[in-house]
Design an enzyme around this catalytic site. Sequence first.
Site, short mmCIF file in Angstrom:
data_model
loop_
_atom_site.label_atom_id
_atom_site.label_comp_id
_atom_site.label_asym_id
_atom_site.label_seq_id
_atom_site.Cartn_x
_atom_site.Cartn_y
_atom_site.Cartn_z
CG HIS A 29 37.39 25.05 -80.98
ND1 HIS A 29 36.72 25.06 -79.93
CD2 HIS A 29 38.19 24.35 -81.48
CE1 HIS A 29 37.11 23.70 -79.41
NE2 HIS A 29 38.07 23.47 -80.51
CG ASN B 221 37.74 20.85 -76.15
OD1 ASN B 221 37.65 22.03 -76.43
ND2 ASN B 221 38.02 19.61 -76.72
FE1 HDE Z 1 42.12 22.40 -80.96
N1 HDE Z 1 42.59 23.84 -82.53
N2 HDE Z 1 43.24 21.03 -82.06
N3 HDE Z 1 41.76 21.07 -79.50
N4 HDE Z 1 41.07 24.00 -79.94
C1 HDE Z 1 42.33 25.22 -82.58
O1 HDE Z 1 43.59 26.82 -83.36
C2 HDE Z 1 44.19 21.31 -83.15
C3 HDE Z 1 41.96 19.70 -79.42
C4 HDE Z 1 40.67 23.84 -78.93
O2 HDE Z 1 38.96 30.13 -78.64
C5 HDE Z 1 42.52 25.65 -83.89
O3 HDE Z 1 43.41 29.03 -83.29
C6 HDE Z 1 44.63 19.81 -83.35
C7 HDE Z 1 41.75 19.43 -78.30
C8 HDE Z 1 40.20 25.24 -78.52
O4 HDE Z 1 40.54 30.46 -80.13
C9 HDE Z 1 43.74 24.63 -84.42
C10 HDE Z 1 44.10 18.94 -82.37
C11 HDE Z 1 41.35 20.22 -77.29
C12 HDE Z 1 40.26 25.85 -79.56
C13 HDE Z 1 43.35 23.50 -83.48
C14 HDE Z 1 43.28 19.65 -81.33
C15 HDE Z 1 41.33 21.59 -78.39
C16 HDE Z 1 41.07 25.09 -80.54
C17 HDE Z 1 41.69 26.42 -84.78
C18 HDE Z 1 44.44 17.61 -82.35
C19 HDE Z 1 41.02 20.47 -75.84
C20 HDE Z 1 39.86 27.40 -79.78
C21 HDE Z 1 41.75 27.71 -84.52
C22 HDE Z 1 45.64 17.22 -81.81
C23 HDE Z 1 41.85 20.03 -74.99
C24 HDE Z 1 40.73 28.55 -79.12
C25 HDE Z 1 42.99 27.94 -83.55
C26 HDE Z 1 40.03 29.76 -79.31
C27 HDE Z 1 41.48 25.68 -81.78
C28 HDE Z 1 44.39 22.50 -83.71
C29 HDE Z 1 42.61 18.86 -80.68
C30 HDE Z 1 40.72 22.75 -77.91
C31 HDE Z 1 43.55 24.45 -86.07
C32 HDE Z 1 45.59 19.68 -84.50
C33 HDE Z 1 42.15 17.63 -77.60
C34 HDE Z 1 39.18 25.35 -77.12
O5 HDE Z 1 45.06 25.05 -84.28
#
Ligand code: HDE
Length: 707
Positions: free
Chosen positions: A93, A166
């Site tokens: 992201h 999402n």
């Molecule tokens: Fe994320 N995800 N994600 N994700 N995600 C990040 O956090 C992570 C997942 C989502 O505008 C990171 O600040 C893991 C699902 C958004 O700043 C990180 C898993 C969904 C954003 C991270 C998921 C998301 C992130 C990277 C699996 C939808 C951007 C930068 C379990 C429900 C937020 C940060 C923004 C960002 C980890 C799966 C949505 C690395 C470990 C499912 C919208 O922490």
Amino acid sequence: MAKKAKAPNNTPNGTRKNSKIGDQKISRGHGGETHQLAGGEVPTLTTKQGTPVADDQNTLRIGERGPAALEDFHFREKLFHFDHERIPERVVHARGFAAHGFFETYDSLKSLTRADLFQTKGQRTPAFVRFSTVAGSKGSGDLARDVRGFAVKLYTQEGNWDIVGNNIPVFFIQDAIKFPDLIHAAKEEPDRGFPQAQTAHDNFWDFISLTPESMNMALWIMSDRTIPRSLRFMEGFGVHSFRMVNARGESSYVKFHWKPKLGMQSVVWNEALKINGMDPDFHRRDMWGAIEAGDYPEWELGLQIFDEAFAEQFEFDILDPTKIIPEEQVPVTPVGRLVLDRNVDNFFAETEQVAFCTQNIVPGIDFTNDPLLQGRNFSYLDTQLKRLGGPNFTHIPVNAPKCPFHTLQQDGHMAMENPRGRANYEPNSWGGAEGGPREDPKKGFQSWPAEEAGTKARLRPESFADHYSQARQFYLSQTDVEQQHIADAFTFELSKVETLAIRERMVSHLLNVDAGLAKTVAGNLRIKRMPRPADAARPTREDLPASPALSILLNSANTFKGRKIGALVTDGVDVALVEGLKKAAEKEGAMVAFVAPSVGGVELSDGSWLEADEKIDGGPSVVFDAVVVLASKKGASELAGMPPARDFISDALVHKKFIGYSPEAQALVQRAGPDDEHAEGVLVLKKPADTARFVQTCRALRCWQRA
Ligand code: HDE
């Protein structure tokens, strides 16, 4: 040959003493002084320490052509700061765009939750929302085929609540431990460092084809959901099941939905490819422009509310993030609206530094045991430390709560807020303000007291084992046009996969989803022998009814509001048509952008002047929702000799956009494609009333039935 030194105040590019640049009078000043410039008073430039700067153009030197002096603190501070401007981009992201706004509760939800923001009808809570793509780097194009992040920070009276969602309600994997693998596979291949912002490569489809749990998501990402027309026209989802808990401690399950007020809309793939080249900032520009124009993007928050009894009898596990609960089974109840009404003042300070954490919840909201959510609750906090450099990222204004807050945490990098008074520990026997903040068992966050027991092991529940039934349900819930787009998307992506075995493996999964889809994709890829269906842990259910709520086209809002018409105009064009079009669009709440052979504009039939928004090769039809060609006879023949003008029309035809044209432009339009003037969705505009009819026709958004 040594050059002679000149007087120091006359250096070619800089100013040392009082000097004049254009009509701006620049004089030397002291801190706090202001100067009179053409644009009004401006403050004196200073260093970060506040020392006024006399010369920002020339390094302190020994002699005009001599070495730089180390004591030039202004030079060193300026370069030092510049060298450290970058912070690590988000691992996923990275490319995002955000805006401020508010959430307004429709009616009190007291019986459902004690969360502060839902207590009173009409209550407003400040919000900050960041949209993003997942795979691309910060500078990648907006129209990548990708999931969009939809992260909402709600600054409630009892703390910040982040719904980090999402635009697709399911996810690829069932256990957070698989996330690094998924993302490694999706991003650039590590040896070559490409492709950028695309899943159309071997590693991604290799991983997906070896991960059957991702099949539902695979169908969703190959649908038009991953190429939204605008961030304003897409849905958002919390994905996981959450809990809401009321003041009596009673819990309900909820799923969060954001529904765009103006309906969903996507572009077609060929358009997406072209938009990325033409305007990689298409989505950001659209949202920024809409907010600046006062056309505030709006979504409704909807809840699917259900209880333990429903969870028990539902066909799938409500903790499985690869599954939805169809809206036809549990309807979405609208509970409030989210309005984005203010662009950021500074992209870095706000959009880049905002730190969303799934762990940020407030009293009245609670987690479930969704294994993805449990893992995310670790990852987000951890990632902020790396990105923002220390534990005090909550001191950055965009991350700070807007309600009073008092912790006993202290120090660390960039500490802006430290506890006041003597006590920085608990319990303490200091009274009053000296003693600092105290816990409050009544007001404070209480976890819902779920009973938990089990064997310690690395486990995947049996109830998560059906990987194909909902993928099939999703596919069968789409219109014919949408099904064709899905087949085309699989074909495009898998055609970029060099390894035949991976292409075949994907087709073997599609056989478990829908035989027709598998056959079409295999045929398009010219796979010679149909593979066997993939081994399935559970046979695909064929009894799940179609869910019309899953289709974009079946849920069109039947409005052209918020959309944009590209009007290609020439000298001599009928002023009445131009005025008619402007009025009709305004009445609908839509915009018109004028595209002309020159950005300077055109002279209309009555001698008045119309300024253009774009020169023809800078304003192709792919960036508009519908197009019109308003030309004089002479203008039309000039346009006929311009390839971008022909592309303007032929692209619009292929992309099934509605096209209007003045009678003089008929030959031009016909040359670009339709062999008769009655091609569907191609309308002649003879008089102003025709422009109003044209705009009404555009409410259907695309003319899908055009051959
Ligand atoms: Fe994320 N995800 N994600 N994700 N995600 C990040 O956090 C992570 C997942 C989502 O505008 C990171 O600040 C893991 C699902 C958004 O700043 C990180 C898993 C969904 C954003 C991270 C998921 C998301 C992130 C990277 C699996 C939808 C951007 C930068 C379990 C429900 C937020 C940060 C923004 C960002 C980890 C799966 C949505 C690395 C470990 C499912 C919208 O922490």
